[in-house]
Design an enzyme around this catalytic site. Structure first.
Site, PDB file in Angstrom:
ATOM      1  N   PRO A   1       0.795  -1.219   0.000  1.00 54.55           N
ATOM      2  CA  PRO A   1       0.000   0.000   0.000  1.00 54.55           C
ATOM      3  C   PRO A   1       0.822   1.261   0.000  1.00 54.55           C
ATOM      4  O   PRO A   1       1.578   1.535   0.932  1.00 54.55           O
ATOM      5  CB  PRO A   1      -0.776  -0.114   1.307  1.00 54.55           C
ATOM      6  CG  PRO A   1       0.025  -1.055   2.159  1.00 54.55           C
ATOM      7  CD  PRO A   1       1.162  -1.554   1.375  1.00 54.55           C
ATOM      8  N   GLU A   2       0.649   2.057  -1.024  1.00 54.75           N
ATOM      9  CA  GLU A   2       1.175   3.418  -1.025  1.00 54.75           C
ATOM     10  C   GLU A   2      -0.044   4.320  -0.852  1.00 54.75           C
ATOM     11  O   GLU A   2      -1.130   3.827  -0.576  1.00 54.75           O
ATOM     12  CB  GLU A   2       1.942   3.673  -2.323  1.00 54.75           C
ATOM     13  CG  GLU A   2       3.055   2.632  -2.542  1.00 54.75           C
ATOM     14  CD  GLU A   2       3.880   2.846  -3.792  1.00 54.75           C
ATOM     15  OE1 GLU A   2       4.059   4.007  -4.194  1.00 54.75           O
ATOM     16  OE2 GLU A   2       4.328   1.859  -4.382  1.00 54.75           O
TER      17      GLU A   2
ATOM     18  N   HIS B   1      -3.278 -15.076   9.216  1.00 54.84           N
ATOM     19  CA  HIS B   1      -2.713 -13.730   9.093  1.00 54.84           C
ATOM     20  C   HIS B   1      -3.699 -12.617   9.427  1.00 54.84           C
ATOM     21  O   HIS B   1      -3.465 -11.462   9.109  1.00 54.84           O
ATOM     22  CB  HIS B   1      -2.164 -13.524   7.686  1.00 54.84           C
ATOM     23  CG  HIS B   1      -1.152 -14.554   7.305  1.00 54.84           C
ATOM     24  ND1 HIS B   1      -0.020 -14.795   8.055  1.00 54.84           N
ATOM     25  CD2 HIS B   1      -1.116 -15.438   6.287  1.00 54.84           C
ATOM     26  CE1 HIS B   1       0.665 -15.784   7.497  1.00 54.84           C
ATOM     27  NE2 HIS B   1       0.026 -16.180   6.427  1.00 54.84           N
TER      28      HIS B   1
ATOM     29  N   ARG C   1       2.992 -10.195   6.688  1.00 53.12           N
ATOM     30  CA  ARG C   1       4.349  -9.868   7.154  1.00 53.12           C
ATOM     31  C   ARG C   1       4.364  -9.120   8.483  1.00 53.12           C
ATOM     32  O   ARG C   1       5.413  -8.956   9.096  1.00 53.12           O
ATOM     33  CB  ARG C   1       5.076  -9.059   6.070  1.00 53.12           C
ATOM     34  CG  ARG C   1       5.299  -9.914   4.834  1.00 53.12           C
ATOM     35  CD  ARG C   1       5.995  -9.136   3.742  1.00 53.12           C
ATOM     36  NE  ARG C   1       7.386  -8.896   4.041  1.00 53.12           N
ATOM     37  CZ  ARG C   1       8.214  -8.212   3.249  1.00 53.12           C
ATOM     38  NH1 ARG C   1       7.745  -7.698   2.133  1.00 53.12           N
ATOM     39  NH2 ARG C   1       9.461  -8.043   3.588  1.00 53.12           N
TER      40      ARG C   1
ATOM     41  N   ARG D   1      18.558  18.671   0.168  1.00 50.93           N
ATOM     42  CA  ARG D   1      18.884  17.240   0.213  1.00 50.93           C
ATOM     43  C   ARG D   1      19.940  16.847  -0.802  1.00 50.93           C
ATOM     44  O   ARG D   1      19.829  17.170  -1.969  1.00 50.93           O
ATOM     45  CB  ARG D   1      17.611  16.430  -0.037  1.00 50.93           C
ATOM     46  CG  ARG D   1      16.526  16.754   0.931  1.00 50.93           C
ATOM     47  CD  ARG D   1      16.967  16.393   2.360  1.00 50.93           C
ATOM     48  NE  ARG D   1      15.854  15.904   3.111  1.00 50.93           N
ATOM     49  CZ  ARG D   1      15.512  14.627   3.162  1.00 50.93           C
ATOM     50  NH1 ARG D   1      16.230  13.713   2.583  1.00 50.93           N
ATOM     51  NH2 ARG D   1      14.444  14.277   3.819  1.00 50.93           N
TER      52      ARG D   1
END
Length: 271
Positions: free
Chosen positions: A2-3, A89, A107, A151
């Site tokens: 998921p983004e 899960h 996970r 950056r």
DNA sequence: CTATGGACCTGAATGC
DNA sequence: TGCATTCAGGTCCATA
């Protein structure tokens, strides 16, 4: 998995249906990334007021406190009228009078965390340092360029870091850089204002398009109704190493940046 | 302060 | 077939 688009699509798929629901019971499976922070019992009787999103977190507002949900890499939510059999899960069930909200996360990089409010620990610390919301009006091109100027890391990794702009994960970072015709390896502070503007627009366009398409289902993403996404059909570079660039037919290249795969076209993204 | 690598965990795909 | 290795949509933390 998921983004930002997948999290937003998930949110939209159950936010209205769960609003006003009262919590009847809570079931926890194996430990997730962080502990809940209160005894599960403490959530019983709470009423869900709204479901919002900040970056890749879902914020479930209760009449007392807020639940932060994060899907990690493999998390998925389901909101259904009654609970299906519990699988190995399925690590969190919030049973309400309107249905069961379930987190399925093989996970277990995901999390469900309670806090008294957004500004209270541990929510404050998790949300502090998150960058601009790319789909909000407040995501400003000049401020984006100014932040990149500070950056020295490669632009791809700055996008992923989430402290300049949130929600761009590994798929959409490659896609946005391709759309902006910027090489993933260039130092963020080397981008001109013009190129930063292109990237700013590309991030917005790619994420908005992915939300419209219901997210990207590479293997198992589905929203809380169980519906899969379709942005995988629009992907230009992600996962396409060796295949022809959709613009110039040059083979797409794969490289490693900070132990993540990056995909780009060496011709369309010359610098 | 910034940048980088390792850590967390499980399952699927690939290689010998 | 069996077993080892690599990879996966995230992000926190320790270290330079």
């Amino acid at each position: 998995m998921p983004e930002l688009p997948e999290v937003e699509v998930t949110r939209r798929s159950f936010a209205e249906r769960i609003r006003g629901a009262r919590v009847q019971s809570v079931r926890m499976g194996k430990p997730l990334r962080w502990p809940l922070g209160v005894p599960p019992q403490a959530l019983v009787g709470r009423v869900i007021q709204a479901v919002r999103r900040r970056g890749k977190y879902l914020l479930v507002d209760l009449d007392e406190g807020v639940l932060l949900l994060h899907l990690g890499m493999s998390g998925r939510l389901l909101f259904v009228p009654s609970a299906p059999p519990v699988g190995p899960h399925d690590h969190f069930d919030l049973t309400t009078d309107r249905g069961v909200l379930r987190l399925h996360d093989p996970r277990r990089f995901g999390a469900v965390v309670w806090a008294r409010g957004e500004g209270a620990e541990p929510a404050r610390k998790l949300l502090a340092g998150l960058g601009a919301e790319p789909l909000d009006e407040g995501f400003d091109a000049a401020a984006f360029h100014a932040a990149l100027k500070k950056r020295h890391a490669p632009i791809k990794q700055v996008l992923l870091a989430g402290d300049v702009v949130v929600g761009v994960g590994n798929i959409y970072a490659s896609e946005a850089l391709f759309m902006a015709r910027i090489r993933p390896t260039v130092r963020a502070d080397r981008l001109s204002r013009e190129r930063a503007d292109r990237l700013h627009a590309a991030v917005r366009a790619v994420l908005a398009r992915a939300v419209e398409r219901g997210g990207t289902t590479l293997r198992d993403f589905a929203n809380a109704m169980g519906e899969t996404g379709h942005f995988q059909l629009d992907v230009a570079v992600y996962g396409r190493a060796g295949q022809a660039c959709v613009v110039c037919a040059t083979p797409i290249r794969l490289l490693r940046q900070g132990q993540r795969s990056t995909f780009f076209c060496p011709v369309c993204q010359r610098s």
